[in-house]
Design a protein around this motif. Structure first.
Motif, mmCIF file in Angstrom:
data_model
loop_
_atom_site.group_PDB
_atom_site.id
_atom_site.type_symbol
_atom_site.label_atom_id
_atom_site.label_comp_id
_atom_site.label_asym_id
_atom_site.label_seq_id
_atom_site.Cartn_x
_atom_site.Cartn_y
_atom_site.Cartn_z
ATOM 1 N N HIS A 107 0.541 -1.283 0.030
ATOM 2 C CA HIS A 107 0.208 -0.100 -0.032
ATOM 3 C C HIS A 107 0.847 1.277 -0.099
ATOM 4 O O HIS A 107 0.319 2.396 -0.178
ATOM 5 N N THR A 108 2.208 1.127 0.310
ATOM 6 C CA THR A 108 3.118 2.334 0.354
ATOM 7 C C THR A 108 4.054 2.237 -0.590
ATOM 8 O O THR A 108 5.179 2.159 -0.180
ATOM 9 N N SER A 109 3.971 2.089 -1.791
ATOM 10 C CA SER A 109 5.216 1.770 -2.908
ATOM 11 C C SER A 109 5.825 3.088 -2.945
ATOM 12 O O SER A 109 5.578 3.993 -3.379
ATOM 13 N N PHE A 110 7.171 2.802 -2.444
ATOM 14 C CA PHE A 110 8.076 3.902 -2.663
ATOM 15 C C PHE A 110 8.667 3.964 -4.103
ATOM 16 O O PHE A 110 9.396 5.132 -4.550
ATOM 17 N N SER A 111 8.433 3.006 -4.928
ATOM 18 C CA SER A 111 8.571 3.171 -6.232
ATOM 19 C C SER A 111 7.603 4.349 -6.916
ATOM 20 O O SER A 111 7.843 4.803 -7.945
ATOM 21 N N LEU A 112 6.599 4.693 -6.321
ATOM 22 C CA LEU A 112 5.622 5.567 -6.444
ATOM 23 C C LEU A 112 4.665 5.271 -7.709
ATOM 24 O O LEU A 112 4.027 6.325 -8.163
ATOM 25 N N TRP A 113 4.567 4.137 -7.830
ATOM 26 C CA TRP A 113 3.667 3.865 -9.129
ATOM 27 C C TRP A 113 2.294 4.355 -8.954
ATOM 28 O O TRP A 113 1.487 4.674 -9.830
ATOM 29 N N PRO A 114 1.754 4.224 -7.734
ATOM 30 C CA PRO A 114 0.346 4.511 -7.528
ATOM 31 C C PRO A 114 0.223 6.046 -7.475
ATOM 32 O O PRO A 114 -1.175 6.459 -7.947
ATOM 33 N N TRP A 115 1.340 6.737 -7.623
ATOM 34 C CA TRP A 115 1.170 8.073 -7.363
ATOM 35 C C TRP A 115 1.787 8.902 -8.813
ATOM 36 O O TRP A 115 1.489 9.876 -9.209
ATOM 37 N N GLY A 116 2.942 8.385 -9.366
ATOM 38 C CA GLY A 116 3.490 8.759 -10.477
ATOM 39 C C GLY A 116 3.164 8.270 -11.903
ATOM 40 O O GLY A 116 3.120 8.926 -12.670
ATOM 41 N N SER A 117 2.724 7.126 -11.867
ATOM 42 C CA SER A 117 2.112 6.358 -13.091
ATOM 43 C C SER A 117 0.803 6.379 -13.203
ATOM 44 O O SER A 117 0.189 6.827 -14.177
ATOM 45 N N MET A 118 0.114 5.755 -12.079
ATOM 46 C CA MET A 118 -1.325 5.778 -12.261
ATOM 47 C C MET A 118 -2.255 7.014 -12.372
ATOM 48 O O MET A 118 -3.078 7.104 -12.879
ATOM 49 N N ARG A 119 -1.646 8.142 -11.867
ATOM 50 C CA ARG A 119 -2.139 9.545 -12.031
ATOM 51 C C ARG A 119 -1.605 10.296 -13.195
ATOM 52 O O ARG A 119 -2.112 11.377 -13.239
ATOM 53 N N SER A 120 -1.062 9.531 -14.079
ATOM 54 C CA SER A 120 -0.256 10.336 -15.284
ATOM 55 C C SER A 120 -1.112 10.268 -16.467
ATOM 56 O O SER A 120 -0.537 10.797 -17.266
ATOM 57 N N GLY A 121 -1.939 9.223 -16.519
ATOM 58 C CA GLY A 121 -2.497 8.743 -17.875
ATOM 59 C C GLY A 121 -1.563 7.792 -18.472
ATOM 60 O O GLY A 121 -2.119 7.128 -19.723
ATOM 61 N N ASP A 122 -0.596 7.288 -17.678
ATOM 62 C CA ASP A 122 0.227 6.099 -18.263
ATOM 63 C C ASP A 122 -0.323 4.862 -17.853
ATOM 64 O O ASP A 122 0.032 3.655 -18.602
ATOM 65 N N ALA A 123 -1.009 4.791 -16.945
ATOM 66 C CA ALA A 123 -1.444 3.566 -16.307
ATOM 67 C C ALA A 123 -2.837 3.656 -15.747
ATOM 68 O O ALA A 123 -3.259 4.566 -15.237
ATOM 69 N N TYR A 124 -3.401 2.602 -15.818
ATOM 70 C CA TYR A 124 -4.807 2.117 -14.863
ATOM 71 C C TYR A 124 -4.490 1.663 -13.614
ATOM 72 O O TYR A 124 -3.561 0.834 -13.497
ATOM 73 N N LYS A 125 -5.409 1.864 -12.708
ATOM 74 C CA LYS A 125 -5.174 1.159 -11.387
ATOM 75 C C LYS A 125 -5.028 -0.479 -11.458
ATOM 76 O O LYS A 125 -4.343 -1.170 -11.085
ATOM 77 N N GLY A 126 -6.253 -1.175 -12.154
ATOM 78 C CA GLY A 126 -6.196 -2.476 -12.426
ATOM 79 C C GLY A 126 -6.872 -3.083 -11.191
ATOM 80 O O GLY A 126 -7.600 -2.312 -10.355
ATOM 81 N N MET A 129 5.764 3.925 -16.839
ATOM 82 C CA MET A 129 5.537 2.867 -16.100
ATOM 83 C C MET A 129 6.588 2.583 -14.669
ATOM 84 O O MET A 129 6.728 1.816 -13.946
ATOM 85 N N GLU A 130 7.604 3.717 -14.606
ATOM 86 C CA GLU A 130 8.600 4.067 -13.632
ATOM 87 C C GLU A 130 8.454 4.598 -12.430
ATOM 88 O O GLU A 130 9.087 5.081 -11.509
ATOM 89 N N GLY A 131 7.020 5.505 -12.465
ATOM 90 C CA GLY A 131 6.638 6.122 -11.326
ATOM 91 C C GLY A 131 7.109 7.768 -11.498
ATOM 92 O O GLY A 131 7.000 8.373 -10.406
ATOM 93 N N ASN A 132 7.403 8.162 -12.612
ATOM 94 C CA ASN A 132 7.845 9.553 -12.852
ATOM 95 C C ASN A 132 6.845 10.486 -13.310
ATOM 96 O O ASN A 132 6.857 11.721 -13.234
ATOM 97 N N ARG A 133 6.044 9.978 -14.274
ATOM 98 C CA ARG A 133 5.195 10.728 -15.319
ATOM 99 C C ARG A 133 4.391 11.961 -14.556
ATOM 100 O O ARG A 133 4.698 12.936 -15.056
ATOM 101 N N PHE A 134 3.663 11.718 -13.543
ATOM 102 C CA PHE A 134 2.823 12.730 -13.104
ATOM 103 C C PHE A 134 3.652 13.772 -12.548
ATOM 104 O O PHE A 134 3.256 14.965 -12.590
ATOM 105 N N PHE A 135 4.939 13.492 -11.884
ATOM 106 C CA PHE A 135 5.515 14.687 -11.423
ATOM 107 C C PHE A 135 6.225 15.534 -12.294
ATOM 108 O O PHE A 135 6.515 16.438 -12.097
#
Length: 568
Positions: A58-77, A502-508
């Motif tokens: 629930h607390t991924s330091f890779s930031l995929w739930p915050w950096g990829s999923m919120r950026s248009g690159d990924a769906y939650k699934g 998909m590396e957790g960067n895009r939203f930022f």
């Protein structure tokens, strides 16, 4: 596969059996002062390192739930929007609220990382240079770790209480998240990395320890974000030219170290056997076969494997159709900037950037380069909701030595790359374009593209045919493009998306550039025609650039903390 020689494992000396003894009367106690010996302080530094990998599902330091999923690159699934609803509310933005539990958990776990670093620093500071010859180096390592955790906090929440090792614990509750201005907080984070640049060695004797070029790279990243000056409503109002000049100098320093280069194959960055390779500037280390029951695994991505029998759970972090479409190329082998999303990718007739098959698991294509292990639509958990693609970069094949099942979940001991040398190359290119030196950015962006073009060796069937139709070229001004500043900026934005998808960067990135609201609301409008669950998604400008301060933290502070703009 990693063994005891990796420093992260030494944490076991501190807490291997603590969970088994909490309900027993202790036979003795040790005071904090007793820990202040060089040997024990070294273990406290290692405990701070261990905190880098102490995230969970629930607390991924890779930031995929915050950096990829919120950026248009990924769906939650997962199986539906109701599966881990907190993340669904993050993805659509309109359902986000201060009381969401994951927002509070992330705050809490990141501050645990800060706390470990501060505790180690207090103890290091009490030792003399003569008794602890590594004092400056260990201070620099620990400040780097603290800087990393504060950088993540800054990305997510913008304003956070800044606590260092000089502040007594009984004063923590008095420190407001607005005690420092936006710029002052960036300066504090930058100071930790500057200390590393000044005091870390160019090379370290043990894998996993940070070094001088790594500190220079993280300082460059920090200053690049700081250069985009935001007002109190999160609008980007100016770009600091002086900081961009320093970004360029720091990136040059990393390159001049001679320690890093682009890996010859893009794939190597996402395969465990190449951990700590030539492109890895700073990575979180994990381990297996280390004396613990299951190993020290990257649990932050444990939900991101597909649903076939070899894996079995849980189908999160899925590439969006929009992202897949962005890998299409035109007749010149260049990105289709304006038309990429008009039609969905056709894997028979379209041509693609090879990074597609390094990033996205596609039905009918080999999974993790194994031609005997072919991804199928049945591996997708809810294709009627989220489509049938899966993420590749963070996963490993089931026969990989780093793979480990922890039923019902699974993960691996593969490193998580925080900074790749490709980051350094594109940060410099970004700064050059912003400084109107866009011609100097051309060879940097082309270097990234040339590596991608050459990364097809693992994307072949035994008969020599490729997984997809690859057609890619570099930018050639006057031949296939008009290399103006505007075109260079568009190319930079596009290259960062394809390289780090998909590396957790895009939203930022989108927030840093000041384009998040426009970009994401356009994405929601278009993507909701493909994914009906996005019909209520909306990014609220001047609010959703940052998470709210968690309600639990506001309540705990008893009025000391101030809620972020737009969330009141």
């Amino acid at each position: 596969m990693k063994h005891f020689n990796y420093i992260i494992i030494a944490l076991l000396a501190l807490c291997a059996s603590c969970s088994k003894t909490l309900d027993k009367t202790p036979q003795g106690v040790i005071s904090g002062d007793d820990l202040n010996t060089p040997e024990n302080v070294d273990k406290m530094v290692i405990a701070a390192y261990a905190g880098l990998g102490n995230d969970n599902i629930h607390t991924s330091f890779s930031l995929w739930p915050w950096g990829s999923m919120r950026s248009g690159d990924a769906y939650k699934g997962g199986d539906s929007p109701g599966d881990n609803t907190d993340w669904h509310n993050y993805e659509i933005f309109s359902g986000n609220r201060p009381e969401i539990g994951n927002t509070d958990q992330m705050w809490y776990y990141l501050y645990i990382g800060v706390s470990r670093a501060n505790d180690a620093l207090r103890r290091i500071n009490q030792l003399s240079d003569s008794s602890y010859p590594q004092k400056k180096v260990r201070q620099a390592e620990t400040r780097f770790i603290r800087g990393h955790f504060y950088f993540l906090l800054k990305l997510l929440y913008k304003y956070v209480p800044y606590i260092d090792e000089t502040i007594p614990e009984n004063k923590y509750g008095e420190i407001s998240n607005k005690a420092l201005s936006n710029d002052e907080l960036w300066n504090k984070i930058a100071d930790d990395f500057r200390f590393g640049v000044e005091n870390l060695p160019a090379k370290q004797p043990e894998k996993g320890r940070v070094n001088k070029p790594g500190a220079a790279a993280y300082l460059a990243k920090t200053l690049l974000y700081q250069a985009y000056t935001q007002d109190e409503n999160n609008n980007v109002v100016s770009v600091n030219q002086q900081k961009l000049q320093e970004v360029i100098a720091l990136c040059d320093q990393v390159t001049a170290s001679g320690l890093y280069q682009l890996s010859p194959d893009f794939a190597n960055n996402f395969l465990a056997q190449f951990d700590n390779g030539v492109e890895s500037v700073f990575a979180v280390q994990y381990s297996k076969d280390d004396g613990t029951p299951k190993g020290r695994l990257n649990m932050g991505v444990a939900l991101n494997y597909p649903m076939n029998k070899e894996f079995g759970c849980c189908g999160f972090h899925l590439p969006s159709q929009n992202l897949v479409n962005s890998f299409k190329t035109n007749n010149n082998g260049l990105p289709m900037f304006d038309t990429f999303n008009k039609q969905n990718a056709d894997f028979t007739n379209n041509t693609f950037d090879p990074r597609l098959d390094h990033t996205v698991a596609i039905p009918g294509h080999p999974y993790k380069y194994s031609t005997s292990f072919v991804y199928e639509r049945t591996w997708a958990r809810a294709p009627q909701i989220y489509g049938d693609f899966s993420s590749l970069k963070e996963t490993v094949a089931p026969d990989d030595p780093s793979f480990q099942k922890i039923p019902p979940f699974m993960s691996s001991s593969k490193n998580f790359e925080v900074i790749r040398y490709a980051d350094v190359v594109l940060w410099k290119a970004e700064a050059l374009i912003q400084l109107n030196r866009f011609n100097e950015a051309l060879p940097l962006i082309n270097a990234i593209r040339q590596r991608a073009m050459a990364s097809t060796a693992k994307l072949k069937y035994p008969n020599g045919a490729y997984f997809s139709n690859y057609k890619m070229d570099i930018y050639k001004p006057g031949v296939n493009c008009n290399w103006t500043k505007d075109f260079a900026w568009q190319a930079l934005i596009w290259e960062r998306r394809l390289e780090f998808a998909m590396e957790g960067n895009r939203f930022f990135d989108l927030v840093r550039w000041g384009i998040a609201a426009e970009y994401l609301n356009k994405y929601f409008q278009e993507e909701s025609s493909r994914r009906a669950y996005l019909k209520d998604a909306h990014f609220q400008k001047n609010r959703d650039e940052y998470l709210p301060v968690p309600l639990a933290q506001l309540n705990y502070s008893r009025g000391v903390y101030t809620q972020n703009v737009g969330w009141k």
